[in-house]
Design a protein around this motif. Structure first.
Motif, mmCIF file in Angstrom:
data_model
loop_
_atom_site.group_PDB
_atom_site.id
_atom_site.type_symbol
_atom_site.label_atom_id
_atom_site.label_comp_id
_atom_site.label_asym_id
_atom_site.label_seq_id
_atom_site.Cartn_x
_atom_site.Cartn_y
_atom_site.Cartn_z
ATOM 1 N N ALA A 11 0.847 -1.213 0.000
ATOM 2 C CA ALA A 11 0.000 0.000 0.000
ATOM 3 C C ALA A 11 0.877 1.255 0.000
ATOM 4 C CB ALA A 11 -0.936 -0.010 1.204
ATOM 5 N N ILE A 12 1.957 1.210 0.785
ATOM 6 C CA ILE A 12 2.865 2.373 0.837
ATOM 7 C C ILE A 12 3.491 2.600 -0.541
ATOM 8 C CG2 ILE A 12 5.082 3.185 1.776
ATOM 9 C CD1 ILE A 12 4.257 1.785 4.444
ATOM 10 N N SER A 13 3.966 1.518 -1.171
ATOM 11 C CA SER A 13 4.646 1.655 -2.476
ATOM 12 C C SER A 13 3.689 2.064 -3.578
ATOM 13 C CB SER A 13 5.294 0.337 -2.913
ATOM 14 O OG SER A 13 5.997 -0.222 -1.883
ATOM 15 N N GLN A 14 2.463 1.587 -3.493
ATOM 16 C CA GLN A 14 1.513 1.854 -4.588
ATOM 17 C C GLN A 14 0.766 3.178 -4.430
ATOM 18 O OE1 GLN A 14 -0.978 -1.608 -5.359
ATOM 19 N NE2 GLN A 14 0.788 -2.940 -5.042
ATOM 20 N N ARG A 15 0.952 3.849 -3.292
ATOM 21 C CA ARG A 15 0.273 5.141 -3.119
ATOM 22 C C ARG A 15 0.985 6.231 -3.893
ATOM 23 N NH1 ARG A 15 0.675 9.801 -1.740
ATOM 24 N NH2 ARG A 15 2.873 9.356 -1.333
ATOM 25 N N HIS A 16 0.237 6.963 -4.666
ATOM 26 C CA HIS A 16 0.730 8.158 -5.353
ATOM 27 C C HIS A 16 -0.355 9.205 -5.218
ATOM 28 C CE1 HIS A 16 4.116 6.118 -7.313
ATOM 29 N NE2 HIS A 16 3.298 5.085 -7.412
ATOM 30 N N SER A 17 0.001 10.452 -5.304
ATOM 31 C CA SER A 17 -1.031 11.483 -5.314
ATOM 32 C C SER A 17 -1.801 11.375 -6.623
ATOM 33 C CB SER A 17 -0.407 12.875 -5.183
ATOM 34 O OG SER A 17 0.107 13.029 -3.878
ATOM 35 N N VAL A 18 -3.111 11.210 -6.502
ATOM 36 C CA VAL A 18 -3.967 11.042 -7.683
ATOM 37 C C VAL A 18 -4.756 12.331 -7.888
ATOM 38 C CG1 VAL A 18 -5.927 9.746 -8.605
ATOM 39 C CG2 VAL A 18 -4.103 8.536 -7.392
ATOM 40 N N ARG A 19 -4.624 12.872 -9.098
ATOM 41 C CA ARG A 19 -5.295 14.150 -9.393
ATOM 42 C C ARG A 19 -6.243 14.038 -10.584
ATOM 43 N NH1 ARG A 19 0.092 15.123 -8.237
ATOM 44 N NH2 ARG A 19 0.482 16.296 -6.312
ATOM 45 N N ALA A 20 -6.579 12.800 -10.957
ATOM 46 C CA ALA A 20 -7.556 12.575 -12.043
ATOM 47 C C ALA A 20 -8.354 11.328 -11.683
ATOM 48 C CB ALA A 20 -6.852 12.395 -13.369
ATOM 49 N N PHE A 21 -9.668 11.478 -11.706
ATOM 50 C CA PHE A 21 -10.534 10.398 -11.229
ATOM 51 C C PHE A 21 -11.562 10.011 -12.288
ATOM 52 C CE2 PHE A 21 -9.214 13.097 -7.662
ATOM 53 C CZ PHE A 21 -8.603 12.167 -6.834
ATOM 54 N N THR A 22 -12.020 8.759 -12.236
ATOM 55 C CA THR A 22 -13.131 8.345 -13.096
ATOM 56 C C THR A 22 -14.428 8.844 -12.457
ATOM 57 O OG1 THR A 22 -13.614 6.281 -11.967
ATOM 58 C CG2 THR A 22 -11.856 6.213 -13.633
ATOM 59 N N LYS A 23 -15.526 8.600 -13.149
ATOM 60 C CA LYS A 23 -16.814 9.076 -12.612
ATOM 61 C C LYS A 23 -17.447 8.062 -11.655
ATOM 62 C CE LYS A 23 -18.069 12.461 -16.073
ATOM 63 N NZ LYS A 23 -17.202 13.394 -15.374
ATOM 64 N N GLU A 24 -16.779 6.925 -11.446
ATOM 65 C CA GLU A 24 -17.338 5.917 -10.529
ATOM 66 C C GLU A 24 -17.458 6.515 -9.118
ATOM 67 O OE1 GLU A 24 -15.175 2.209 -10.498
ATOM 68 O OE2 GLU A 24 -16.342 1.451 -8.798
ATOM 69 N N PRO A 25 -18.652 6.410 -8.538
ATOM 70 C CA PRO A 25 -18.828 7.055 -7.226
ATOM 71 C C PRO A 25 -18.026 6.371 -6.107
ATOM 72 C CG PRO A 25 -20.952 6.334 -8.156
ATOM 73 C CD PRO A 25 -19.874 5.763 -9.021
ATOM 74 N N VAL A 26 -17.670 7.151 -5.132
ATOM 75 C CA VAL A 26 -17.115 6.615 -3.881
ATOM 76 C C VAL A 26 -18.321 6.305 -3.003
ATOM 77 C CG1 VAL A 26 -15.710 7.154 -1.859
ATOM 78 C CG2 VAL A 26 -14.997 7.975 -4.120
ATOM 79 N N THR A 27 -18.421 5.072 -2.539
ATOM 80 C CA THR A 27 -19.626 4.658 -1.810
ATOM 81 C C THR A 27 -19.553 5.057 -0.331
ATOM 82 O OG1 THR A 27 -18.713 2.529 -1.184
ATOM 83 C CG2 THR A 27 -19.848 2.635 -3.319
ATOM 84 N N PRO A 28 -20.712 5.111 0.336
ATOM 85 C CA PRO A 28 -20.704 5.382 1.777
ATOM 86 C C PRO A 28 -19.884 4.341 2.544
ATOM 87 C CG PRO A 28 -22.941 5.551 0.900
ATOM 88 C CD PRO A 28 -22.085 5.029 -0.212
ATOM 89 N N GLU A 29 -19.909 3.087 2.062
ATOM 90 C CA GLU A 29 -19.131 2.029 2.741
ATOM 91 C C GLU A 29 -17.626 2.307 2.619
ATOM 92 O OE1 GLU A 29 -21.600 1.433 0.468
ATOM 93 O OE2 GLU A 29 -23.093 0.908 2.005
ATOM 94 N N GLN A 30 -17.227 2.796 1.451
ATOM 95 C CA GLN A 30 -15.797 3.109 1.271
ATOM 96 C C GLN A 30 -15.384 4.280 2.163
ATOM 97 O OE1 GLN A 30 -16.090 3.436 -3.026
ATOM 98 N NE2 GLN A 30 -14.779 1.657 -3.296
ATOM 99 N N LEU A 31 -16.242 5.284 2.243
ATOM 100 C CA LEU A 31 -15.927 6.420 3.127
ATOM 101 C C LEU A 31 -15.853 5.958 4.572
ATOM 102 C CD1 LEU A 31 -18.139 9.218 1.528
ATOM 103 C CD2 LEU A 31 -15.633 9.123 1.582
ATOM 104 N N ASP A 32 -16.803 5.100 4.943
ATOM 105 C CA ASP A 32 -16.813 4.579 6.313
ATOM 106 C C ASP A 32 -15.505 3.822 6.602
ATOM 107 O OD1 ASP A 32 -18.376 4.063 8.788
ATOM 108 O OD2 ASP A 32 -17.993 1.987 8.198
#
Ligand SMILES: Cc1cc2nc3c(=O)[nH]c(=O)nc-3n(C[C@H](O)[C@H](O)[C@H](O)COP(=O)(O)O)c2cc1C
Length: 209
Positions: A11-32
């Motif tokens: 997870a540490i290695s694969q994290r990059h700052s992401v500044r472009a997103f698809t339109k797929e929604p972030v779900t309430p479960e993911q936010l939780d």
């Protein structure tokens, strides 16, 4: 894409700052799930001064990309969610002191160490507002790091945004004026073509001899 079997270093290695997103929604479960990770972070005297306000309202997200709010970081409007990562400074002082009472009451620390912790809490309580903010913000940043790594594990991308107008963001999100906003966390499903390299200083530069 589910990447739930990632190890911490993955997870540490694969994290990059992401500044472009698809339109797929972030779900309430993911936010939780992000907030569940955030709340498990360590904090000084377990004060947990982080407070989070999330928005997914397209009209508000649009505002985040403007000159007034973020110096025209227009990509913010495409995030699935923006989380204002706040520090509750009076709560930080209060809960730091509460921990000291608790440690004393339950004899968790004794002698010089206990005196040191008491002195630390007193120092924090009487410190300048800017110093209190620095201490509380340090704790908030740790909690946000946990969210960023949990996001990678769920296939989400994040970017910490430090360049924003605090007053404007408070107004947009209806955040208590007494809270301070440490940073914004943009969250979403990464669009294709995200960076894969880390531009980092070598160990020889960061490990002191
Ligand atoms: C305190 C802080 C403030 C930042 N502010 C911004 C910002 O306003 N806008 C932005 O696009 N990125 C911002 N970033 C992201 C950094 O540019 C990024 O973390 C750094 O270049 C390293 O790249 P990486 O995250 O992809 O490894 C910020 C990061 C941190 C930790």
């Amino acid at each position: 894409m589910s990447t739930a079997s990632l190890g911490v270093m993955d997870a540490i290695s694969q994290r990059h700052s992401v500044r472009a997103f698809t339109k797929e929604p972030v779900t309430p479960e993911q936010l939780d799930a992000l907030f569940q990770a955030a709340r498990l972070a360590p904090s000084s005297l377990n004060s947990q001064p982080w407070r989070y306000k999330v928005t997914q309202d397209p009209a508000i997200l649009e505002q985040f990309g403007t000159k007034e709010v973020s110096r025209t970081q227009t990509w913010l409007a495409g995030a699935g969610a923006i989380i204002a990562c706040c520090a509750d400074i009076s709560g930080y002082v209060r809960d730091t002191q509460a921990s000291v009472f608790f440690y004393k009451e339950h004899n968790i620390m004794q002698g010089d160490t206990m005196e040191g912790v008491e002195a630390y809490a007193e120092r924090e309580a009487s410190a300048a507002e800017s110093a209190k903010f620095g201490a509380a913000a340090m704790n908030v940043a740790l909690s946000v790091s946990f969210m960023m790594l949990r996001a990678v594990e769920m296939g989400l991308g994040t970017c910490w945004v430090g360049m924003f107008n605090e007053q404007k963001v408070k107004e947009l999100l209806g955040i208590d004026p007494a809270l301070r906003i440490v940073g914004l966390l943009a969250v979403g499903h990464p669009a294709p073509g995200q960076p894969t390299e880390h531009n980092r200083k070598p160990l020889e530069e960061i490990i002191l001899p």
